[in-house]
Scaffold this active site. Structure first.
Site, PDB file in Angstrom:
ATOM      1  N   LYS A  94       0.865  -1.176   0.000  1.00  0.00           N
ATOM      2  CA  LYS A  94       0.000   0.000   0.000  1.00  0.00           C
ATOM      3  C   LYS A  94       0.901   1.225   0.000  1.00  0.00           C
ATOM      4  O   LYS A  94       2.068   1.145   0.410  1.00  0.00           O
ATOM      5  CB  LYS A  94      -0.859  -0.010   1.278  1.00  0.00           C
ATOM      6  CG  LYS A  94      -2.131   0.780   1.174  1.00  0.00           C
ATOM      7  CD  LYS A  94      -3.322  -0.050   0.746  1.00  0.00           C
ATOM      8  CE  LYS A  94      -4.554   0.808   0.645  1.00  0.00           C
ATOM      9  NZ  LYS A  94      -5.734   0.071   0.235  1.00  0.00           N
ATOM     10  N   GLY A 194     -20.199   6.905   5.691  1.00  0.00           N
ATOM     11  CA  GLY A 194     -19.297   7.232   4.580  1.00  0.00           C
ATOM     12  C   GLY A 194     -19.929   6.793   3.277  1.00  0.00           C
ATOM     13  O   GLY A 194     -20.025   5.604   2.965  1.00  0.00           O
ATOM     14  N   GLY A 196     -19.067   7.520   0.038  1.00  0.00           N
ATOM     15  CA  GLY A 196     -18.210   7.874  -1.080  1.00  0.00           C
ATOM     16  C   GLY A 196     -18.423   6.889  -2.217  1.00  0.00           C
ATOM     17  O   GLY A 196     -19.538   6.405  -2.449  1.00  0.00           O
ATOM     18  N   VAL A 198     -17.612   3.720  -2.644  1.00  0.00           N
ATOM     19  CA  VAL A 198     -18.140   2.396  -2.277  1.00  0.00           C
ATOM     20  C   VAL A 198     -19.473   2.529  -1.548  1.00  0.00           C
ATOM     21  O   VAL A 198     -20.431   1.811  -1.837  1.00  0.00           O
ATOM     22  CB  VAL A 198     -17.138   1.627  -1.379  1.00  0.00           C
ATOM     23  CG1 VAL A 198     -17.682   0.245  -1.047  1.00  0.00           C
ATOM     24  CG2 VAL A 198     -15.778   1.511  -2.051  1.00  0.00           C
TER      25      VAL A 198
HETATM   26  P1  NAD Z   1     -14.197   7.716  -0.751  1.00  0.00           P
HETATM   27  O1  NAD Z   1     -13.115   8.684  -0.438  1.00  0.00           O
HETATM   28  O2  NAD Z   1     -14.845   7.759  -2.072  1.00  0.00           O
HETATM   29  O3  NAD Z   1     -15.353   7.831   0.348  1.00  0.00           O
HETATM   30  C1  NAD Z   1     -15.136   7.981   1.712  1.00  0.00           C
HETATM   31  C2  NAD Z   1     -16.310   8.784   2.246  1.00  0.00           C
HETATM   32  O4  NAD Z   1     -16.227   8.776   3.681  1.00  0.00           O
HETATM   33  C3  NAD Z   1     -16.313  10.242   1.804  1.00  0.00           C
HETATM   34  O5  NAD Z   1     -17.583  10.598   1.298  1.00  0.00           O
HETATM   35  C4  NAD Z   1     -15.952  11.012   3.075  1.00  0.00           C
HETATM   36  O6  NAD Z   1     -16.539  12.286   3.114  1.00  0.00           O
HETATM   37  C5  NAD Z   1     -16.522  10.082   4.124  1.00  0.00           C
HETATM   38  N1  NAD Z   1     -15.962  10.260   5.471  1.00  0.00           N
HETATM   39  C6  NAD Z   1     -14.694  10.516   5.838  1.00  0.00           C
HETATM   40  N2  NAD Z   1     -14.608  10.592   7.176  1.00  0.00           N
HETATM   41  C7  NAD Z   1     -15.843  10.363   7.661  1.00  0.00           C
HETATM   42  C8  NAD Z   1     -16.402  10.307   8.967  1.00  0.00           C
HETATM   43  N3  NAD Z   1     -15.648  10.539  10.039  1.00  0.00           N
HETATM   44  N4  NAD Z   1     -17.719  10.030   9.095  1.00  0.00           N
HETATM   45  C9  NAD Z   1     -18.488   9.822   8.014  1.00  0.00           C
HETATM   46  N5  NAD Z   1     -18.015   9.871   6.749  1.00  0.00           N
HETATM   47  C10 NAD Z   1     -16.715  10.141   6.577  1.00  0.00           C
HETATM   48  O7  NAD Z   1     -13.570   6.271  -0.447  1.00  0.00           O
HETATM   49  P2  NAD Z   1     -14.087   4.862  -0.998  1.00  0.00           P
HETATM   50  O8  NAD Z   1     -13.326   4.517  -2.212  1.00  0.00           O
HETATM   51  O9  NAD Z   1     -15.575   4.846  -1.011  1.00  0.00           O
HETATM   52  O10 NAD Z   1     -13.553   3.896   0.161  1.00  0.00           O
HETATM   53  C11 NAD Z   1     -14.203   3.847   1.426  1.00  0.00           C
HETATM   54  C12 NAD Z   1     -13.452   2.887   2.336  1.00  0.00           C
HETATM   55  O11 NAD Z   1     -13.415   1.589   1.737  1.00  0.00           O
HETATM   56  C13 NAD Z   1     -11.978   3.246   2.588  1.00  0.00           C
HETATM   57  O12 NAD Z   1     -11.622   2.860   3.901  1.00  0.00           O
HETATM   58  C14 NAD Z   1     -11.225   2.401   1.594  1.00  0.00           C
HETATM   59  O13 NAD Z   1      -9.906   2.134   2.024  1.00  0.00           O
HETATM   60  C15 NAD Z   1     -12.063   1.149   1.610  1.00  0.00           C
HETATM   61  N6  NAD Z   1     -11.952   0.358   0.387  1.00  0.00           N
HETATM   62  C16 NAD Z   1     -12.260   0.904  -0.826  1.00  0.00           C
HETATM   63  C17 NAD Z   1     -12.148   0.122  -1.970  1.00  0.00           C
HETATM   64  C18 NAD Z   1     -12.532   0.668  -3.326  1.00  0.00           C
HETATM   65  O14 NAD Z   1     -12.681  -0.125  -4.262  1.00  0.00           O
HETATM   66  N7  NAD Z   1     -12.705   1.964  -3.460  1.00  0.00           N
HETATM   67  C19 NAD Z   1     -11.723  -1.203  -1.873  1.00  0.00           C
HETATM   68  C20 NAD Z   1     -11.435  -1.743  -0.612  1.00  0.00           C
HETATM   69  C21 NAD Z   1     -11.557  -0.934   0.514  1.00  0.00           C
END
Ligand code: NAD
Length: 367
Positions: A94, A194, A196, A198
Site C-alpha cells: 500500500k 461514509g 463515497g 463504495v
Molecule cells: P471515498 O473517499 O470515495 O469515500 C469515503 C467517504 O467517507 C467520503 O464521502 C468522506 O466524506 C466520508 N468520510 C470521511 N470521514 C468520515 C467520517 N468521520 N464520518 C463519516 N463519513 C466520513 O472512499 P471509498 O473509495 O468509497 O472507500 C471507502 C473505504 O473503503 C476506505 O476505507 C477504503 O480504504 C475502503 N476500500 C475501498 C475500496 C474501493 O474499491 N474503493 C476497496 C477496498 C476498501
C-alpha cells in the site's frame, strides 16, 4: 480516524519504524520525497510470498508523519491477508501520499509518485484508494506499467468501487444469514457511514433489497446527493455508534471500532468496506465476540476491488470478476462457521486461513 490507535505522544515513545506497533515483519518500506512537486509518500511492502505486493495509494492530510507511517503499515499488512484469503496470487502493499487531495494533488506530483513506484521494478503495484481517482492512475500509467485501476479506455478494468460494494453486500448478506437466520435484508436497519465511491454503491444494493438505510458522512453535499437518488434517511444525531440498528456498515476510514465506540455499539452485525475497522484487532475482535456482535472481517468482504484490479493483470472478463466477488458470500460463511466451531474471533478465523495459504506457498518455494 485512521490513526487514532495511538496518540502522537505514544507514537514518539517507540522506535520509529521497526518498533511501531503496526510493524509486522514488513519486507520493505520506502520513503519518497520530491521537493519540486511537494511529494511526500511512503510505500509499504508487507509480504510478497504469493506475488507482487498490490494495493492502492491513499492521499490524506495526516496530522503528522507518524500517523502516515502507521496507516501504511496497517493497510499494507491488510492487503497481504486480503489477497491470500481471496485466493489471488498477490502479496500485500500500500502507499500513502501525505497531503490534501483536494488542494495539493497535481499531475506532476502523481507522475513523480509513479516514478518511485517504477523504481521498485514491479515488487509493488499501485491502484486507487481514498483521495485517488481512475484519472490519477492514468497519470501514473504514463510513467510506469506497475499500476492497476486505470480507465477502461486505456485497457484497465475501470473504477473498482462498484465491485467492492457488491462484495461487501455479499459478505453482509452472509453475516446476516449467520446472525438472523436469513440473508434477506428487507426491513433490516443498516447504517452506512461514509457514502463515497463504495458507500453509495452499497446504498443502492441495500435500497433495492428493501433495507431501511441511514447514511452519514462528513460531506454535506454527498449526503444530499445520495438522498436525492435513493430512499434513505440522513443521520441527524451526533453519536451513530449508540443508535439501535441491525447492521453497521463502516465505509469511511478505519479504526472506528475502538475503545471509545465498542461499548456503545448496539449493532448486531458489522459489515462494511473500510479497511482496518478494528483499532486493535485482537482486543476489539474479542470484545465484539463477547458481545455477540457478528463481525465480517473487512479484509475479506472488501476484496471486490482487488479482484477487479487483479483482473487487469490476469485478463479476466467481467463474468469471472463477478463470480470471484460473489464467492465472498461463501468464504464469509466458512469463516463465521470456523470461528463459531473453534470459539475464536472471526478475525482470527479469517487470518488463520490467509496465513495457512502463505505458509503453504512458502514451503513449496523452499523445496
Ligand atoms: P471515498 O473517499 O470515495 O469515500 C469515503 C467517504 O467517507 C467520503 O464521502 C468522506 O466524506 C466520508 N468520510 C470521511 N470521514 C468520515 C467520517 N468521520 N464520518 C463519516 N463519513 C466520513 O472512499 P471509498 O473509495 O468509497 O472507500 C471507502 C473505504 O473503503 C476506505 O476505507 C477504503 O480504504 C475502503 N476500500 C475501498 C475500496 C474501493 O474499491 N474503493 C476497496 C477496498 C476498501
Amino acid at each position: 480516524m485512521t490513526s487514532d490507535v495511538l496518540s502522537f505522544k505514544e507514537l514518539q515513545k517507540i522506535d520509529p519504524v521497526f518498533g511501531q506497533l503496526s510493524f509486522d515483519n514488513h519486507e520493505q518500506i520506502v520513503f519518497c520525497n520530491d521537493k519540486d512537486t511537494g511529494l511526500k509518500a511512503i510505500i509499504g511492502i508487507h509480504n510478497t510470498v504469493l506475488g507482487p505486493a498490490l494495493g492502492g495509494t491513499r492521499m490524506w492530510n495526516y496530522n503528522n508523519e507518524w500517523e502516515a507511517l502507521n496507516d501504511v503499515l496497517r493497510l499494507s499488512r491488510g492487503m497481504t491477508f486480503k489477497s491470500a484469503i481471496t485466493g489471488l496470487n498477490l502479496g500485500g502493499g500500500k502507499a500513502v501520499i501525505i497531503g490534501d487531495a483536494k488542494t495539493q494533488k497535481t499531475p506532476e506530483l502523481m507522475k513523480k509518485f509513479g516514478e518511485f513506484v517504477h523504481s521498485l521494478s514491479g515488487r509493488y503495484i499501485t491502484a486507487e484508494d481514498v483521495g485517488m481517482t481512475t484519472a490519477d492512475m492514468d497519470l501514473v500509467r504514463e510513467v510506469t506499467p506497475y499500476v492497476t485501476g486505470i480507465s477502461e479506455s486505456k485497457g484497465g478494468a475501470g473504477n473498482p468501487s462498484p465491485i467492492t460494494a457488491y462484495g461487501v453486500f455479499m459478505g453482509m448478506k452472509a453475516a446476516a444469514k449467520f446472525k438472523f437466520g436469513s440473508d434477506v435484508l428487507e426491513d433490516k436497519s443498516v447504517y452506512v457511514q461514509g457514502i463515497g465511491h463504495v458507500g453509495e454503491a452499497l446504498v443502492e444494493h441495500l435500497v433495492n433489497e428493501g433495507a431501511k438505510v441511514t447514511i452519514s458522512d462528513i460531506n454535506q453535499e454527498r449526503l444530499e446527493s445520495v438522498k436525492s437518488k435513493y430512499d434513505v434517511t440522513i443521520y441527524g444525531g451526533n453519536d451513530l455508534y449508540s443508535e439501535e440498528m441491525d447492521i453497521y456498515a463502516p465505509c469511511a476510514l478505519g479504526a472506528t471500532i475502538n475503545d471509545d465506540t465498542i461499548h456503545k455499539l448496539k449493532a448486531k452485525v458489522i459489515a462494511g468496506a473500510a479497511n482496518n475497522q478494528l483499532a486493535e484487532e485482537d482486543k476489539h475482535s474479542l470484545l465484539l465476540q463477547e458481545r455477540g456482535i457478528v463481525y465480517a472481517p473487512d479484509f475479506l468482504i472488501n476484496a471486490g476491488g482487488i479482484i477487479n484490479v487483479y483482473a487487469e493483470l490476469e485478463n479476466y472478463d467481467k463474468q469471472e470478476i463477478m463470480r470471484k466477488t460473489e464467492n465472498i458470500y461463501s468464504t464469509t460463511e466458512e469463516i463465521l462457521e470456523r470461528a463459531k466451531a473453534g470459539n475464536i474471533t472471526t478475525n482470527v478465523a479469517a487470518l488463520s486461513i490467509a496465513k495457512e495459504r502463505i505458509e503453504t506457498r512458502k514451503k513449496e518455494q523452499a523445496k
